[in-house]
Every structure is written in C-alpha cells, then in structure tokens.
Scaffold this motif. Structure first.
Motif, mmCIF file in Angstrom:
data_model
loop_
_atom_site.group_PDB
_atom_site.id
_atom_site.type_symbol
_atom_site.label_atom_id
_atom_site.label_comp_id
_atom_site.label_asym_id
_atom_site.label_seq_id
_atom_site.Cartn_x
_atom_site.Cartn_y
_atom_site.Cartn_z
ATOM 1 N N GLU A 192 9.548 9.021 -1.984
ATOM 2 C CA GLU A 192 10.906 8.547 -1.712
ATOM 3 C C GLU A 192 10.858 7.274 -0.874
ATOM 4 O O GLU A 192 11.568 6.304 -1.132
ATOM 5 C CB GLU A 192 11.708 9.632 -0.984
ATOM 6 C CG GLU A 192 12.048 10.835 -1.840
ATOM 7 C CD GLU A 192 13.046 10.498 -2.928
ATOM 8 O OE1 GLU A 192 13.798 9.489 -2.780
ATOM 9 O OE2 GLU A 192 13.096 11.197 -3.949
ATOM 10 N N ALA A 193 10.040 7.253 0.159
ATOM 11 C CA ALA A 193 9.921 6.075 1.021
ATOM 12 C C ALA A 193 9.344 4.905 0.248
ATOM 13 O O ALA A 193 9.796 3.751 0.381
ATOM 14 C CB ALA A 193 9.046 6.399 2.238
ATOM 15 N N GLN B 23 0.847 -1.187 0.000
ATOM 16 C CA GLN B 23 0.000 0.000 0.000
ATOM 17 C C GLN B 23 0.882 1.236 0.000
ATOM 18 O O GLN B 23 1.713 1.424 0.884
ATOM 19 C CB GLN B 23 -0.900 0.007 1.253
ATOM 20 C CG GLN B 23 -1.861 -1.162 1.322
ATOM 21 C CD GLN B 23 -2.874 -1.151 0.183
ATOM 22 O OE1 GLN B 23 -3.345 -0.061 -0.228
ATOM 23 N NE2 GLN B 23 -3.209 -2.331 -0.337
ATOM 24 N N ARG B 24 0.734 2.060 -1.037
ATOM 25 C CA ARG B 24 1.551 3.248 -1.157
ATOM 26 C C ARG B 24 1.191 4.276 -0.112
ATOM 27 O O ARG B 24 0.053 4.376 0.349
ATOM 28 C CB ARG B 24 1.372 3.881 -2.547
ATOM 29 C CG ARG B 24 2.000 3.084 -3.679
ATOM 30 C CD ARG B 24 1.913 3.851 -4.989
ATOM 31 N NE ARG B 24 2.550 5.162 -4.858
ATOM 32 C CZ ARG B 24 1.890 6.299 -5.041
ATOM 33 N NH1 ARG B 24 0.622 6.303 -5.361
ATOM 34 N NH2 ARG B 24 2.507 7.469 -4.908
ATOM 35 N N LYS C 246 3.591 -1.442 -11.927
ATOM 36 C CA LYS C 246 2.272 -0.886 -11.609
ATOM 37 C C LYS C 246 2.395 0.178 -10.524
ATOM 38 O O LYS C 246 1.780 1.244 -10.601
ATOM 39 C CB LYS C 246 1.343 -2.008 -11.175
ATOM 40 C CG LYS C 246 -0.085 -1.537 -10.898
ATOM 41 C CD LYS C 246 -0.967 -2.726 -10.517
ATOM 42 C CE LYS C 246 -2.397 -2.256 -10.233
ATOM 43 N NZ LYS C 246 -3.275 -3.390 -9.817
ATOM 44 N N HIS C 247 3.234 -0.114 -9.544
ATOM 45 C CA HIS C 247 3.452 0.860 -8.473
ATOM 46 C C HIS C 247 4.212 2.071 -8.997
ATOM 47 O O HIS C 247 3.909 3.214 -8.629
ATOM 48 C CB HIS C 247 4.214 0.229 -7.302
ATOM 49 C CG HIS C 247 3.395 -0.745 -6.520
ATOM 50 N ND1 HIS C 247 2.265 -0.387 -5.804
ATOM 51 C CD2 HIS C 247 3.536 -2.094 -6.335
ATOM 52 C CE1 HIS C 247 1.759 -1.457 -5.215
ATOM 53 N NE2 HIS C 247 2.539 -2.513 -5.545
ATOM 54 N N VAL D 53 11.037 1.162 -0.636
ATOM 55 C CA VAL D 53 10.425 -0.147 -0.391
ATOM 56 C C VAL D 53 10.468 -0.984 -1.669
ATOM 57 O O VAL D 53 10.809 -2.179 -1.643
ATOM 58 C CB VAL D 53 8.981 0.013 0.101
ATOM 59 C CG1 VAL D 53 8.286 -1.347 0.181
ATOM 60 C CG2 VAL D 53 8.955 0.686 1.455
ATOM 61 N N LEU D 54 10.140 -0.350 -2.806
ATOM 62 C CA LEU D 54 10.154 -1.080 -4.074
ATOM 63 C C LEU D 54 11.577 -1.547 -4.423
ATOM 64 O O LEU D 54 11.777 -2.645 -4.963
ATOM 65 C CB LEU D 54 9.604 -0.191 -5.189
ATOM 66 C CG LEU D 54 8.097 0.130 -5.095
ATOM 67 C CD1 LEU D 54 7.692 1.113 -6.197
ATOM 68 C CD2 LEU D 54 7.257 -1.138 -5.179
ATOM 69 N N SER D 55 12.577 -0.717 -4.099
ATOM 70 C CA SER D 55 13.971 -1.112 -4.340
ATOM 71 C C SER D 55 14.350 -2.315 -3.487
ATOM 72 O O SER D 55 15.072 -3.220 -3.937
ATOM 73 C CB SER D 55 14.906 0.063 -4.047
ATOM 74 O OG SER D 55 14.653 1.128 -4.926
ATOM 75 N N ASP D 56 13.874 -2.336 -2.249
ATOM 76 C CA ASP D 56 14.158 -3.477 -1.377
ATOM 77 C C ASP D 56 13.526 -4.743 -1.931
ATOM 78 O O ASP D 56 14.103 -5.836 -1.845
ATOM 79 C CB ASP D 56 13.647 -3.203 0.030
ATOM 80 C CG ASP D 56 14.454 -2.109 0.736
ATOM 81 O OD1 ASP D 56 15.606 -1.863 0.290
ATOM 82 O OD2 ASP D 56 13.953 -1.536 1.719
ATOM 83 N N PHE D 57 12.280 -4.578 -2.512
ATOM 84 C CA PHE D 57 11.653 -5.744 -3.136
ATOM 85 C C PHE D 57 12.536 -6.292 -4.264
ATOM 86 O O PHE D 57 12.740 -7.499 -4.392
ATOM 87 C CB PHE D 57 10.273 -5.350 -3.701
ATOM 88 C CG PHE D 57 9.221 -5.206 -2.655
ATOM 89 C CD1 PHE D 57 9.257 -5.958 -1.483
ATOM 90 C CD2 PHE D 57 8.158 -4.308 -2.825
ATOM 91 C CE1 PHE D 57 8.258 -5.811 -0.508
ATOM 92 C CE2 PHE D 57 7.167 -4.165 -1.863
ATOM 93 C CZ PHE D 57 7.225 -4.921 -0.694
#
Length: 675
Positions: free
Chosen positions: A537-538, A531-532, A574-575, A542-546
């Motif tokens: 930036e945050a 959930q965005r 999509k995000h 999170v997406l980079s960690d994924f």
C-alpha cells in the motif's frame, strides 16, 4: 336755387370683394373663376348694352318727344342715365369691413398659446375683422396636433411593433380649441344673418326713396319746397346701405328713371341745368383720364378692382350735355374694354401657367411613386431616397397653384405618395430596431462568455472556444448604432486579453519545455531508483505520487514527448509487476490515481464528466451482452459439442460481470471525488 345740390350722387362704399391683387401669387384658386366671369361679362357685355342704350336713345318716350318738340334746348335732359344700364355694380363681400392686414407669425406658438390667442381675438375684435387670422391660427394648430399624434404613434409602434390598437392620448387643449372654433362659427353665422337682414332693410329704404321721388312729380307744392324734399330724398339715398347683389341693378335703374322723370317735371332752369351738366362732364372726363392711366398701370388685378370703383363713381355722377354724352361714354367704355381685356389675358395666362404647374407636379408625383416601387433593404439606401424625396418636396413648394378643380387632387396624390414612403421607412426602421435590439442581446451574451474565459490558461481548448465565439459574433447582425462601438470594444477587449496572455505564455515556451524535460528525466531517474518496501500500500502510494508529479510538470519538446512518456511508463510498470498485485486491483488503483490527478489539474478536470459517461455506457453494453448470452444458452441441446459452446458463453458472462463490478467500483471512485 342750386341745381348741383340736387344732382350730387353718393359714392358707394369701396367693395372689398372685387378682385384685388397686384401679382399672380396673390390670386387664389377660389376667386379665379369668379373673376373670369366678371371679366367676360364686362368685356363682352359692354358692346351689347351700348347698342341697347343707343336704341333706347333713338326711341324716346312720348313725353320726351313732346318735350323735344316744344323745347329743343330742354331735350338734352331726357335719357340722361341711359348709359348706366350697362354698368353692373361690383360684388359685395359679407366681410367688407375686414381690411387687408399683415398676419402675425404664429408658427412658433405652442398649441396652448394658439388657443389663448384665438380666445383673445374673439373677445377683442368683431368677427368680420378676424377671418384671416383665425384661418392662420387654425392651420398652425392642426399642423402641430397632427405632428404630436404622429410622434405618439411612432413611439407606440416602436414599443408594440405595429400601430394596431393605437389611440392618441386625449388632449384638453384640443377640446378647448374646438369649442373656440365653434364659437367663431356661431358668431360668423350670426353676423351673416345680420348682414342679410340689413340688406333687406336697405332695399326697402331705397324703394321707399324711389316712391318718394315719384310722389314729387305733379305735386302742387311750391318749387322750393319740392326741391327741398327732393334734396332730402337724395341725402337719404346717399346714406342708405348696401343691398343684395342680384337686386342692385333693378333698384338703381328705378332710381335713375325716377330722377329723370323728376327733372322733366320740374323743368329746371336751362342755365342752371347746363352748368350742372358741364360740371358732370368735367367729373366724367377726370374719370376717363384716370381709367386710361389704368390701361398701362402695373398690377392688372388691382387695376381691374380700381376700375370697378370708377364705374361705381360714374353711376353716382349726374348727366352730361346730350351732344357729348355718347363721346364721353365711348371714351370711358374704351378704357374699360382695354382694362378688361388685359385682365382677361392675365387670367388666361394664369390658366396656362397653372396647367404647366400641374404637369410639373405630376412629374414629381411620378418620381415619388417610382421610388415607392423600389425594394430598399439597406438603411443607407433608405436615407438616400429620403433625402431625394425631401428635395422633391422642396421643389414642389416652389411651384405655383394647379387649376382649381385639380389642385387639391394633385396635392393629395403627392401627399399620399410621400406618406406611403415615410410609412414604409418607419416600418422598416421599427423592424430593424427590433432586430438590432435582439442582436445586441446576443452579442452581450457573447461578451459575457468571452469575459468568463479570458483568464483561462488552458490555451488549446480556450483558443478553440474563442474562435467559436468569434465565428458566432460574425453571424449575428448589426446592433443599434449608439451601442455598436461600445459592444464591439467590450468583446474585443476580452479576446485581446486572452490572446495577449497566450502570446506572452508561448513567447518563452521553448525554454519552459526544456526545463520540463529536465524535470521529467529527473523524475524518471527517481522512479528507477525507488526501492520497494514490504508494504504494498505504501509503495503504491509512492508510485501514485510519481504519476501525479509527472502530470503536473507540463509539456516537453514535441520530438521528445513519446520517448520520455514511454520510458516513464516502463519504469512505473516495472515496479507494479514486481508487486504482484491483482490486475483488477491494479487497474482500480491506477484509475483512482488518474482521477485524483485530473481533479487537481483545472485543464484535465473537465475530462471527469466524459469518463463517467463512458463508464456508464460500457456498463449498459455489458449488461445487454449478458442478457443476450443468457437467452442463447436455452437454445442449445445437451450434447458434447453444445456443452462446450455453453461453457464458453458462461465464461464470457462471468468475465462481463467482473468488468461490470470493476466499472461500478470506478463509478464509486468518481462519486467520492465529486463529494
């Protein structure tokens, strides 16, 4: 008065230089020619000299004729020594005092020990008694010296590659030995000079004795006193030493003639004279019997030497009765001819044997020379031919002498051929050793590389590198035999370590792939359920960690790879789409995440360098395009159609500059990662 006292003749010393040997092996090439000349002279000259002696007996001197007419009985005294003219005295050796001896085995002594031994015998023995031992010591010393120089040269060639510039190390032992050999030569020259001086003095003494006997003839002294003086002269003759070989015949003939004249002068009592002649006959009969035994005796050369001694003794014996003189001489002469004939046949057969030996040695030379023509490129072949030549050398040693004039020549031919082979062999193995050492260095480097990679878990890439190392290993030639097994075990151990680890890893690969698939499906669900927030930036972090977690999970079953990769990318994109981030910024963020993932993964870290080179090359291409576009704008004229084209070029230039800006930002990210 005892006439026998007057007629006793001294025995000459045994002559060491007359041929003396019992078998062919002990006959040297050096004395064979001299022996053959002696054989020919004794074998053929006897009959000629006998005819001369018979003719001399038929032509007595005037004094003898008168003597025969006045006293027939006394005529037997005349011509007493006529047969002596054909008896040549044996040759004399300057080393007549040197007796045959059993030479010690000097082969096991060192050069220092040989030098000490040479010094000892020079100090302890007379020079004429040590010739054989000195020759053996000299031969052993120079053999060892040549062997030492050969080893030193071999070590030099092994270190420097060839023998150019080689100089043997000075050896004080060699200098000491050469000085002793020069001392020996000086002593020998001095001894020979004394021998010649003694012979000259002996000749003068014997001529004085002959003159003394001549002086007794017609002497007006009493008979007893004359006999005493004659006996003294005979004693002096007995004790007089040897003279030069070339002068001996003439001196002896003068002596015999003087004695004959003395006998005629004193007119010895017939009864006493007959007793003396009988005694001489008995002695000569014994010599004939002894000579006849030599005809069938073993050892042809020894028999010939002994015959020379018998001839010497025959000369020393006085006259025999005239009626038996020719008979006894013929008997002794016949034995002499038979022995000389055997001796001559022996040396003729020896010549034939030596010719056969020459032919056999020529064949051995040809074999070695044929081997030298071969092009040997494998060590095994060199060793096979080496053993073949060693066998030929052993066979050479079993063959006797060749003819004297060719013996040294055929030996040098054989030695040269053998030396050529072993020189080539030494050069081959020296070069081979150098190549093998280089190969050892190359294989050692391959071992170091293999050992550095053996713990890698980048299975695909490292497997390719190990296969490459193995191919390079096969291209490298052989190494020194002493290192061959150890270096191979070292390389194989590194390879085995990696491939065993790889084998163990992939033994459970299917199970790990299924586990990774489950992890990635779970991660996809997490991405979909994310959930965005209002903080881009945050959310981006999170997406980079994924994405980082996705890269760390590892492989999945091959038939599922594309499917799960596509599903994960769609979920992430999509995000990103919903966040409405600029394309350039999104691109840079994705690039940063990718590089960070690569940095944390050893298997992917090597891609960073390639990525940098790719970006730099792209920037150069874009800069070249901008320069080209700028140049092209100046060629267009001011018209509506050209303005549209110029505007399009300017748009391309602007897009290229934006790409360059993005690429330079990516280079900054790479620089930050390296820092």
């Amino acid at each position: 008065m005892n006439v026998n006292e007057f007629n006793e003749k001294p025995k000459m010393p045994e002559n060491d230089n007359s041929p003396a040997s019992e078998d062919q092996q002990n006959v040297s090439d050096d004395n064979m020619q001299e022996q053959n000349e002696t054989v020919n002279e004794n074998a053929t000259g006897s009959s000629l000299n006998t005819d001369a002696a018979a003719e001399e007996q038929q032509r007595p001197t005037e004094n003898h004729k008168k003597e025969a007419e006045s006293d027939p009985e006394d005529s037997s005294a005349s011509g007493t020594f006529s047969e002596q003219g054909e008896l040549l005295p044996p040759a004399q050796s300057p080393y007549e005092d040197e007796a045959p001896e059993e030479i010690e085995d000097y082969s096991k002594l060192s050069k220092d020990q040989l030098t000490s031994e040479l010094e000892r015998i020079l100090n302890d023995f007379e020079v004429q008694k040590i010739r054989q031992r000195v020759e053996v010591i000299k031969s052993q010393f120079y053999k060892k010296h040549q062997r030492d120089v050969a080893k030193e040269k071999e070590a030099y060639v092994e270190e420097h590659g060839d023998e150019k510039g080689f100089q043997s190390t000075p050896d004080s032992t060699n200098d000491a030995f050469n000085k002793l050999m020069q001392l020996y030569k000086d002593k020998r020259i001095e001894y020979l000079a004394k021998i010649e001086k003694t012979k000259e003095d002996n000749r003068k003494e014997r001529e004085a004795i002959i003159e003394g006997i001549k002086a007794l003839i017609n002497q007006k002294e009493s008979l007893n006193k004359t006999f005493d003086e004659f006996r003294d002269l005979q004693d002096r003759w007995k004790n007089a030493g040897k003279i030069a070989q070339g002068e001996m015949r003439e001196v002896w003939e003068k002596y015999h003639f003087a004695v004959e004249q003395f006998y005629d002068f004193v007119k010895i009592n017939k009864e006493l004279r007959d007793l003396d002649l009988k005694k001489n006959l008995e002695t000569k009969i014994k010599l004939c019997e002894a000579a006849e035994k030599l005809v069938v005796a073993d050892g042809v050369v020894r028999a010939f030497k002994t015959l020379q001694e018998y001839h010497q003794q025959w000369r020393e014996i006085g006259p025999v009765p005239r009626e038996q003189r020719e008979e006894i001489w013929d008997r002794f002469k016949n034995a002499t001819v038979s022995i000389n004939k055997r001796h001559q046949e022996f040396f003729e057969n020896l010549k034939k044997d030596q010719q056969k030996n020459l032919e056999a040695k020529e064949e051995l030379c040809k074999k070695v020379e044929e081997i030298n023509k071969l092009k040997l490129v494998k060590p095994k072949k060199w060793e096979e031919k080496s053993q073949e030549i060693i066998d030929i050398q052993k066979l050479w040693k079993t063959i006797g002498f060749a003819p004297k004039k060719l013996n040294n020549e055929i030996y040098q031919r054989f030695k040269t051929a053998c030396d050529e082979f072993f020189d080539k062999k030494r050069d081959f193995f020296a070069e081979k050793h150098s190549e093998e050492q280089e190969n050892l260095d190359k294989k050692t480097e391959l071992c170091i590389q293999a050992e550095a990679k053996k713990t890698s878990s980048d299975w695909k890439h490292t497997t390719e590198e190990f296969i490459k190392l193995q191919k390079e290993w096969k291209k490298v030639g052989p190494v020194p035999r002493r290192n061959s097994e150890a270096i191979w075990k070292r390389f194989r151990a590194a390879c085995d370590h990696f491939f065993e680890a790889k084998k163990g890893f992939f033994a459970n690969a299917d199970q790990r792939y299924e586990e990774n698939l489950a992890k990635k499906m779970e991660l996809i669900d997490n991405v979909k359920n994310f959930q965005r927030t209002n903080d881009d930036e945050a959310d981006l972090k999170v997406l980079s960690d994924f994405q980082k977690e996705w890269s760390e999970i590892g492989f999945v079953p091959f038939n599922k790879k594309e499917e799960v990769q596509k599903e994960f990318r769609q979920a992430v994109n999509k995000h990103f789409d919903s966040m409405k981030i600029e394309d350039g910024k999104r691109n840079l963020m994705n690039f940063r995440n990718k590089i960070e993932n690569w940095s944390d993964n050893p298997r992917l870290k090597r891609k960073i360098g390639a990525e940098r080179n790719k970006i730099i090359n792209t920037i150069k291409e874009l800069e070249n395009e901008i320069t080209l576009y700028d140049n092209n704008i100046g060629f267009f004229s001011n018209s509506k159609s050209s303005n549209a084209l110029v505007e399009d070029i300017k748009n391309k230039i602007e897009r290229a500059k934006k790409r360059i800006l993005l690429l330079r930002q990516k280079l900054d990210v790479l620089d930050e990662t390296d820092g």
